[in-house]
Scaffold this motif. Structure first.
Motif, short mmCIF file in Angstrom:
data_model
loop_
_atom_site.label_atom_id
_atom_site.label_comp_id
_atom_site.label_asym_id
_atom_site.label_seq_id
_atom_site.Cartn_x
_atom_site.Cartn_y
_atom_site.Cartn_z
N ILE A 1 0.84 -1.20 0.00
CA ILE A 1 0.00 0.00 0.00
C ILE A 1 0.88 1.26 0.00
CG2 ILE A 1 -1.65 1.33 1.38
CD1 ILE A 1 -2.86 -1.43 2.22
N VAL A 2 1.95 1.25 0.81
CA VAL A 2 2.89 2.38 0.84
C VAL A 2 3.55 2.55 -0.53
CG1 VAL A 2 5.06 3.22 1.84
CG2 VAL A 2 3.27 2.29 3.33
N LEU A 3 3.92 1.43 -1.15
CA LEU A 3 4.52 1.49 -2.48
C LEU A 3 3.59 2.14 -3.49
CD1 LEU A 3 6.34 -1.94 -2.66
CD2 LEU A 3 7.38 0.27 -3.12
N VAL A 4 2.32 1.74 -3.45
CA VAL A 4 1.34 2.29 -4.40
C VAL A 4 1.13 3.78 -4.14
CG1 VAL A 4 -1.09 2.24 -5.11
CG2 VAL A 4 0.19 0.09 -4.88
N LEU A 5 0.97 4.16 -2.86
CA LEU A 5 0.72 5.58 -2.54
C LEU A 5 1.92 6.46 -2.88
CD1 LEU A 5 -1.19 5.26 0.85
CD2 LEU A 5 -2.14 5.72 -1.43
N SER A 6 3.13 5.98 -2.55
CA SER A 6 4.32 6.78 -2.89
C SER A 6 4.54 6.79 -4.40
CB SER A 6 5.56 6.25 -2.16
OG SER A 6 5.79 4.88 -2.46
N GLY A 7 4.18 5.69 -5.07
CA GLY A 7 4.27 5.64 -6.53
C GLY A 7 3.32 6.63 -7.19
N LEU A 8 2.14 6.81 -6.60
CA LEU A 8 1.20 7.80 -7.12
C LEU A 8 1.80 9.21 -7.07
CD1 LEU A 8 -2.27 6.73 -5.68
CD2 LEU A 8 -1.59 6.81 -8.08
N VAL A 9 2.50 9.50 -5.97
CA VAL A 9 3.13 10.81 -5.84
C VAL A 9 4.20 10.99 -6.92
CG1 VAL A 9 4.57 12.28 -4.37
CG2 VAL A 9 2.66 11.01 -3.38
N LEU A 10 4.98 9.95 -7.18
CA LEU A 10 6.03 10.05 -8.19
C LEU A 10 5.46 10.16 -9.60
CD1 LEU A 10 8.53 7.42 -6.74
CD2 LEU A 10 8.54 9.91 -6.46
N TRP A 11 4.32 9.50 -9.82
CA TRP A 11 3.71 9.47 -11.14
C TRP A 11 2.90 10.73 -11.41
CZ3 TRP A 11 -1.22 6.37 -12.51
CH2 TRP A 11 -1.42 6.38 -13.90
N LYS A 12 2.08 11.12 -10.43
CA LYS A 12 1.14 12.24 -10.60
C LYS A 12 1.27 13.21 -9.42
CE LYS A 12 -1.21 10.68 -14.25
NZ LYS A 12 -1.36 11.42 -15.49
N SER A 13 2.44 13.75 -9.25
CA SER A 13 2.73 14.58 -8.09
C SER A 13 1.79 15.78 -7.96
CB SER A 13 4.18 15.07 -8.18
OG SER A 13 4.52 15.79 -7.04
N VAL A 14 1.46 16.42 -9.07
CA VAL A 14 0.61 17.60 -9.03
C VAL A 14 -0.82 17.24 -8.62
CG1 VAL A 14 -0.39 19.44 -10.45
CG2 VAL A 14 2.01 18.82 -10.72
N GLN A 15 -1.29 16.07 -9.02
CA GLN A 15 -2.67 15.66 -8.73
C GLN A 15 -2.85 15.19 -7.28
OE1 GLN A 15 -1.00 14.99 -11.45
NE2 GLN A 15 -2.31 15.16 -13.24
N PHE A 16 -1.76 14.89 -6.57
CA PHE A 16 -1.88 14.40 -5.19
C PHE A 16 -1.02 15.25 -4.24
CE2 PHE A 16 -2.76 10.74 -7.90
CZ PHE A 16 -3.97 10.30 -7.37
N PRO A 17 -1.35 16.56 -4.13
CA PRO A 17 -0.50 17.45 -3.33
C PRO A 17 -0.48 17.09 -1.84
CG PRO A 17 -2.53 18.57 -3.97
CD PRO A 17 -2.50 17.27 -4.71
N LEU A 18 -1.61 16.69 -1.26
CA LEU A 18 -1.64 16.35 0.16
C LEU A 18 -0.79 15.11 0.42
CD1 LEU A 18 -2.64 16.76 3.02
CD2 LEU A 18 -4.69 15.44 2.42
N LEU A 19 -0.95 14.10 -0.41
CA LEU A 19 -0.15 12.88 -0.28
C LEU A 19 1.33 13.19 -0.44
CD1 LEU A 19 -0.52 9.84 0.17
CD2 LEU A 19 -0.78 9.58 -2.30
N ARG A 20 1.65 14.07 -1.39
CA ARG A 20 3.04 14.47 -1.61
C ARG A 20 3.61 15.15 -0.36
NH1 ARG A 20 2.40 18.22 -5.61
NH2 ARG A 20 2.43 19.87 -4.07
N GLU A 21 2.83 16.03 0.24
CA GLU A 21 3.32 16.74 1.43
C GLU A 21 3.46 15.79 2.61
OE1 GLU A 21 4.63 19.73 1.30
OE2 GLU A 21 4.16 19.50 -0.83
N LEU A 22 2.54 14.83 2.75
CA LEU A 22 2.63 13.84 3.84
C LEU A 22 3.90 13.00 3.74
CD1 LEU A 22 -1.07 12.62 4.08
CD2 LEU A 22 0.19 13.96 5.77
#
Length: 198
Positions: A134-155
């Motif tokens: 789950i951590v891999l998928v969530l951190s991967g989302l930040v790397l893939w779509k950083s602009v679309q997931f700003p809260l996740l990126r900041e966390l």
């Protein structure tokens, strides 16, 4: 519907296990190729251990395997949750039981007579790998779509933080795989059960 009393692993579990194995191996090997393009930790993975041949090829493999990993993972978690198997198979798990079973494993006295039930070390390891994925998928989302997931990126401490989280979560997954394969080598009937189901 009656179940075969000799059955250890149902068909859905075996299918999701092997699909996950393919997806994870492709993700790791292609991820190493992506990592090599930056080498942000100061070392390189041998090219022979990577998938894709170049950054663009590694990214294509990574994204293709990502869909398999996520889709398969959703099916695995949904069936486990809806059937109650997650609660039955992986809980309770206590520190005392983990330490007891770990000591028995290190002494070579841990029983593997009943493959239907997991010992406490297995429960902890499988729960770890579920959370790690789950951590891999969530951190991967930040790397893939950083602009679309700003809260996740900041966390995750920004883009660079997410990159490190992703890499070390992958390292944790690799460690799990190494231990998992060592255990299969020590108790080969577990492999037969995951292939045949009984």
């Amino acid at each position: 519907m009656r179940t075969d009393p000799r059955q250890i692993h149902p068909r859905w579990l075996r299918i999701t296990h092997w699909l996950n194995a393919v997806a994870v191996l492709a993700m790791i090997a292609s991820g190493w190729g992506i990592y090599n393009a930056t080498g942000f930790l100061g070392f390189q993975i041998p090219r022979s251990m990577t998938l894709g041949g170049w950054l663009g090829g590694a990214l294509l493999w990574h994204f293709a395997a990502m869909w398999l990993l996520v889709g398969n993972g959703v099916v695995y978690l949904a069936v486990n949750l809806l059937s109650g198997r997650l609660r039955r198979q992986f809980f309770p798990v206590t520190p005392r039981a983990v330490l007891h079973d770990l000591a028995a494993a290190l002494k070579g006295t841990l029983s593997h007579a009943d493959l239907r039930s997991y010992n406490s070390v297995q429960k902890l390891a499988y729960l770890f790998v579920m959370l790690d994925c789950i951590v891999l998928v969530l951190s991967g989302l930040v790397l893939w779509k950083s602009v679309q997931f700003p809260l996740l990126r900041e966390l995750m401490g920004g883009y660079e933080g997410a990159r490190r989280v992703h890499f070390f979560a992958m390292a944790g997954l690799c460690a799990f795989i190494a231990v998992h394969l060592a255990m299969v080598a020590l108790v080969p009937k577990t492999l037969l059960a995951m292939v045949r189901g009984r």
